[in-house]
Design a protein around this motif. Structure first.
Motif, PDB file in Angstrom:
ATOM      1  N   VAL A 102      49.438  24.362  60.099  1.00 16.14           N
ATOM      2  CA  VAL A 102      50.677  24.780  60.752  1.00 16.14           C
ATOM      3  C   VAL A 102      51.514  25.582  59.748  1.00 16.14           C
ATOM      4  O   VAL A 102      51.985  26.680  60.052  1.00 16.14           O
ATOM      5  N   ALA A 103      51.686  25.048  58.550  1.00 15.92           N
ATOM      6  CA  ALA A 103      52.466  25.731  57.513  1.00 15.92           C
ATOM      7  C   ALA A 103      51.841  27.074  57.150  1.00 15.92           C
ATOM      8  O   ALA A 103      52.545  28.071  56.961  1.00 15.92           O
ATOM      9  N   LYS A 104      50.528  27.120  57.104  1.00 13.85           N
ATOM     10  CA  LYS A 104      49.802  28.345  56.722  1.00 13.85           C
ATOM     11  C   LYS A 104      50.018  29.468  57.737  1.00 13.85           C
ATOM     12  O   LYS A 104      49.986  30.637  57.383  1.00 13.85           O
ATOM     13  N   ARG A 105      50.279  29.123  58.984  1.00 11.57           N
ATOM     14  CA  ARG A 105      50.543  30.154  59.995  1.00 11.57           C
ATOM     15  C   ARG A 105      51.876  30.852  59.747  1.00 11.57           C
ATOM     16  O   ARG A 105      52.077  31.980  60.176  1.00 11.57           O
ATOM     17  N   PHE A 106      52.779  30.171  59.057  1.00  9.42           N
ATOM     18  CA  PHE A 106      54.090  30.747  58.776  1.00  9.42           C
ATOM     19  C   PHE A 106      54.179  31.330  57.369  1.00  9.42           C
ATOM     20  O   PHE A 106      54.833  32.331  57.148  1.00  9.42           O
ATOM     21  N   LEU A 160      51.367  30.219  69.670  1.00 15.87           N
ATOM     22  CA  LEU A 160      50.492  29.357  68.868  1.00 15.87           C
ATOM     23  C   LEU A 160      50.927  27.903  68.862  1.00 15.87           C
ATOM     24  O   LEU A 160      50.093  27.005  68.891  1.00 15.87           O
ATOM     25  N   GLU A 161      52.248  27.683  68.808  1.00 19.77           N
ATOM     26  CA  GLU A 161      52.741  26.307  68.703  1.00 19.77           C
ATOM     27  C   GLU A 161      53.112  25.708  70.058  1.00 19.77           C
ATOM     28  O   GLU A 161      53.306  24.511  70.170  1.00 19.77           O
ATOM     29  N   GLY A 162      53.284  26.553  71.082  1.00 20.42           N
ATOM     30  CA  GLY A 162      53.540  26.045  72.422  1.00 20.42           C
ATOM     31  C   GLY A 162      54.975  25.633  72.709  1.00 20.42           C
ATOM     32  O   GLY A 162      55.227  24.906  73.669  1.00 20.42           O
ATOM     33  N   TYR A 163      55.921  26.084  71.899  1.00 19.91           N
ATOM     34  CA  TYR A 163      57.318  25.733  72.152  1.00 19.91           C
ATOM     35  C   TYR A 163      57.895  26.587  73.279  1.00 19.91           C
ATOM     36  O   TYR A 163      57.476  27.726  73.485  1.00 19.91           O
ATOM     37  N   ASP A 164      58.857  26.028  74.016  1.00 15.25           N
ATOM     38  CA  ASP A 164      59.539  26.808  75.049  1.00 15.25           C
ATOM     39  C   ASP A 164      60.751  27.496  74.426  1.00 15.25           C
ATOM     40  O   ASP A 164      61.064  27.306  73.250  1.00 15.25           O
TER      41      ASP A 164
END
Length: 163
Positions: A14-18, A120-124
């Motif tokens: 997750v961190a690597k995506r940012f 990617l993370e699925g947040y609204d």
């Protein structure tokens, strides 16, 4: 240690995506775990532990990016107006997830981070607005424009014009 061992690999990704630098991503993930353990008493079970931790990791990554003077651009809502959601958004067959991620990485930061949180993370939009400290209107606009830019970049990829 059990919690750390269970979630450390997933939270690193997750961190690597940012944060593309692997050492900085690992550092952000470690700091997020420390913060999570300090705030463990605040975990109320409303969401899964993994979702709660993921939110902390993402916030820590964004804090680190901001600290490096990579601040997100605040947009003037009067200029943006409202954006209709494009529910029929799609890309051509044959384009893999790695190509999508690579092209997303090349987007300007003001589009990249909201789009990553959304796709990617699925947040609204409400969650994105809270995480990035922007309004829901700004989130919708940035995600919409980011999708258009990403779609154009992927179209160019398939037609040989590059990006």
């Amino acid at each position: 240690m059990k919690l750390y061992n269970k979630y450390c690999e997933g939270m690193y990704y997750v961190a690597k995506r940012f944060i593309t630098d692997s050492y900085e991503a690992e550092d952000a993930m470690q700091e997020a775990f420390v913060k999570a353990f300090e705030k463990l008493h605040q975990f109320n079970g409303e969401v899964t532990f993994g979702a709660w931790l993921k939110r902390i990791v993402i916030n820590k990554c964004l804090d680190k990016l901001k600290a490096k003077k990579m601040e997100l651009i605040a947009l003037n809502e009067q200029v943006m107006g409202t954006v209709e959601e494009d529910e029929n958004w799609s890309i051509e067959d044959g384009i893999g997830i790695e190509e999508v991620k690579n092209k997303m990485e090349q987007l300007p930061e003001k589009y990249k981070y909201p789009l990553m949180l959304f796709l990617l993370e699925g947040y609204d939009h409400e969650e994105i607005a809270e995480i990035l400290n922007i309004t829901k209107v700004a989130s919708r606009t940035l995600v919409h424009r980011g999708k258009k830019k990403l779609q154009e970049a992927l179209k160019n990829l398939r037609h040989g014009t590059g990006y």
